[in-house]
Design an enzyme around this catalytic site. Structure first.
Site, PDB file in Angstrom:
ATOM      1  N   HIS A 184      -9.872   1.898   0.358  1.00  0.00           N
ATOM      2  CA  HIS A 184      -9.745   0.773   1.271  1.00  0.00           C
ATOM      3  C   HIS A 184     -10.860   0.760   2.335  1.00  0.00           C
ATOM      4  O   HIS A 184     -10.594   0.500   3.514  1.00  0.00           O
ATOM      5  CB  HIS A 184      -8.360   0.809   1.915  1.00  0.00           C
ATOM      6  CG  HIS A 184      -7.823  -0.527   2.308  1.00  0.00           C
ATOM      7  ND1 HIS A 184      -8.419  -1.311   3.272  1.00  0.00           N
ATOM      8  CD2 HIS A 184      -6.756  -1.226   1.863  1.00  0.00           C
ATOM      9  CE1 HIS A 184      -7.713  -2.426   3.406  1.00  0.00           C
ATOM     10  NE2 HIS A 184      -6.705  -2.399   2.558  1.00  0.00           N
ATOM     11  N   GLU A 228     -11.514  -3.861  -3.065  1.00  0.00           N
ATOM     12  CA  GLU A 228     -10.575  -2.851  -3.545  1.00  0.00           C
ATOM     13  C   GLU A 228     -10.379  -3.006  -5.048  1.00  0.00           C
ATOM     14  O   GLU A 228      -9.679  -3.913  -5.496  1.00  0.00           O
ATOM     15  CB  GLU A 228      -9.236  -3.016  -2.827  1.00  0.00           C
ATOM     16  CG  GLU A 228      -9.340  -2.902  -1.319  1.00  0.00           C
ATOM     17  CD  GLU A 228      -8.198  -3.623  -0.616  1.00  0.00           C
ATOM     18  OE1 GLU A 228      -7.044  -3.240  -0.801  1.00  0.00           O
ATOM     19  OE2 GLU A 228      -8.459  -4.589   0.127  1.00  0.00           O
ATOM     20  N   HIS A 282       0.804  -1.233   0.000  1.00  0.00           N
ATOM     21  CA  HIS A 282       0.000   0.000   0.000  1.00  0.00           C
ATOM     22  C   HIS A 282       0.837   1.285   0.000  1.00  0.00           C
ATOM     23  O   HIS A 282       0.556   2.224   0.749  1.00  0.00           O
ATOM     24  CB  HIS A 282      -0.956   0.010   1.195  1.00  0.00           C
ATOM     25  CG  HIS A 282      -2.028  -1.049   1.147  1.00  0.00           C
ATOM     26  ND1 HIS A 282      -2.533  -1.563  -0.014  1.00  0.00           N
ATOM     27  CD2 HIS A 282      -2.696  -1.688   2.160  1.00  0.00           C
ATOM     28  CE1 HIS A 282      -3.462  -2.467   0.269  1.00  0.00           C
ATOM     29  NE2 HIS A 282      -3.582  -2.573   1.570  1.00  0.00           N
TER      30      HIS A 282
HETATM   31  C1  BGC Z   1      -4.472  -6.536   1.931  1.00  0.00           C
HETATM   32  C2  BGC Z   1      -4.302  -7.290   3.220  1.00  0.00           C
HETATM   33  C3  BGC Z   1      -3.843  -6.296   4.253  1.00  0.00           C
HETATM   34  C4  BGC Z   1      -4.846  -5.188   4.369  1.00  0.00           C
HETATM   35  C5  BGC Z   1      -4.351  -4.145   5.323  1.00  0.00           C
HETATM   36  C6  BGC Z   1      -5.491  -5.480   2.108  1.00  0.00           C
HETATM   37  O1  BGC Z   1      -5.631  -4.738   0.946  1.00  0.00           O
HETATM   38  O2  BGC Z   1      -4.833  -7.396   0.873  1.00  0.00           O
HETATM   39  O3  BGC Z   1      -3.397  -8.332   3.090  1.00  0.00           O
HETATM   40  O4  BGC Z   1      -3.642  -6.899   5.487  1.00  0.00           O
HETATM   41  O5  BGC Z   1      -5.057  -4.598   3.128  1.00  0.00           O
HETATM   42  O6  BGC Z   1      -5.392  -3.549   5.948  1.00  0.00           O
END
Ligand code: BGC
Length: 379
Positions: free
Chosen positions: A207, A344, A132
């Site tokens: 998210h 997402e 991210h």
């Molecule tokens: C990921 C997860 C991660 C989460 C974090 C998601 O987009 O796929 O693996 O733990 O985001 O909040």
């Protein structure tokens, strides 16, 4: 005289009618403080209310959706997203609740990025991998609010973040603009536009964690999910895509027809072991770059139904496996494991190292574009 009275009466009736319409239309935009960052910067909370009374609360920190209300089958509104009550928790949190994540949503294997023949080592902030956007991704930045407006579709807010060349070790200065519109047909529309001054990768997503029951103490295992995907991209034990695209048929990953999320989640299936549940990218079967239905979720008790539409080729369905009931969220609720689900919309994880996947490369002169819409109704 008689004519004058009649005319006056008509004017009064017309005024009354128009007043009523104004009263019925509840749409508005409000602004208030959401606290301060340690450097003194003021974080502002914007409330968008649409004509039907649905509300989206968005802060400029991380361009984050803090709350989103939707009516149930009896017309009762409830907040359907996870979040925090104060900005401090957003600063400390590692959950990415409601934020715009970037520059690259999801993982890049070993944090290794090659652009134009040059190698970049990105932060390894998730085991050996990059997640991210790194240590301080777009979710932990102050965005500039370009403006708010009452559009014909509903109230809207436009936010921009400029990520400098070299930030989190990515090449190129990226300018990303996000427009959130809370439409009068009860949808939260998110339109992204991005540019760069040097070749780079760009793959932002929102998210938000949804729990359509409105009761964040209950897991989302009874929610019925449909994913418009015949295939998914399997991962290794570090949750990095292998480069393969595999059929969902005959596996727990099959959501072509809506089924309860909890139905197969404990199946003895390696991919589910790796993710601790669902945490994978599904490949949108009819992807063509146009906005189309990519997923739907139905919560039978409340009757709330959410459809996700997007221009993106993939959707990361993550069902909150890493929520652990430790951090107090809104109203002091300590969100238990799997109490929220994310859809997402994005390009596939680790595509910079997987040339077989649709590219996330953005070059100067090109314009990145994404539209994703979460639409609410009841059944
Ligand atoms: C990921 C997860 C991660 C989460 C974090 C998601 O987009 O796929 O693996 O733990 O985001 O909040």
């Amino acid at each position: 005289m008689k004519k004058l009275v009649v005319a006056l009466l008509c004017v009064l009736v017309a005024m009354n009618a128009s007043c009523k319409t104004i009263k019925k239309d509840k749409s508005m935009i409000e602004k208030k403080s959401f606290g301060k960052l340690t450097d003194g910067a003021e974080v502002t909370l914007y409330t968008l209310k649409n004509a039907k009374g649905m509300e989206a609360k968005i802060i400029d920190y991380g361009a984050t959706v803090v709350s989103l209300t939707a009516p149930d089958k009896n017309g009762i509104f409830a907040d359907v997203v996870l979040g925090y009550d104060d900005v401090e928790r957003y600063v400390r949190g590692g959950t990415y609740f409601g934020a715009i994540v970037g520059r690259y949503g999801n993982r890049i294997g070993q944090g290794k990025l090659t652009v134009d023949g040059k190698e970049y080592q990105l932060a390894r902030n998730n085991g050996a991998n990059h997640l991210h956007g790194g240590t301080t991704g777009f979710n932990k930045k102050m965005w500039i609010v370009d403006g708010t407006s009452m559009t014909k579709d509903g109230p809207a807010i436009t936010l921009t973040y400029v990520s400098k060349d070299g930030e989190e070790n990515y090449p190129g200065t990226v300018k990303l603009t996000v427009v959130y519109t809370l439409t009068n047909d009860n949808a939260l529309s998110i339109v992204y536009t991005g540019t760069t001054d040097k070749a780079t990768v760009l793959n932002p997503t929102n998210h938000s964690y949804f729990n359509l029951s409105g009761d964040m103490n209950t897991p989302i295992l009874d929610h019925e999910l449909m994913l418009a995907a015949d295939t998914f991209t399997p991962v290794d034990a570090g949750l990095i895509t292998t480069g393969k695209v595999v059929d969902v048929a005959g596996t727990p990953m099959d959501f072509r027809t809506a089924k309860k999320i909890g139905k197969d989640i404990e199946a003895n299936f390696e991919q589910l072991k790796f993710g601790g549940g669902y945490d994978h990218n599904w490949v949108i079967a009819k992807y063509d770059g146009n906005v189309q239905l990519i997923a739907s979720v139905y919560e039978p008790k409340s009757g709330r139904f959410m459809e996700a539409f997007s221009t993106e080729p993939g959707v990361q369905f993550y069902c909150g496996n890493f929520l652990d009931g430790r951090v107090p969220g809104k109203n002091g609720i300590k969100y238990p494991k799997r109490s929220g689900l994310c859809l997402e919309a994005q390009h596939f994880p680790d595509s910079p190292n997987k040339p077989e996947f649709p590219t996330t490369l953005l070059k100067p002169g090109e314009i990145y574009h994404q539209t994703t819409i979460y639409k609410f109704s009841t059944k």
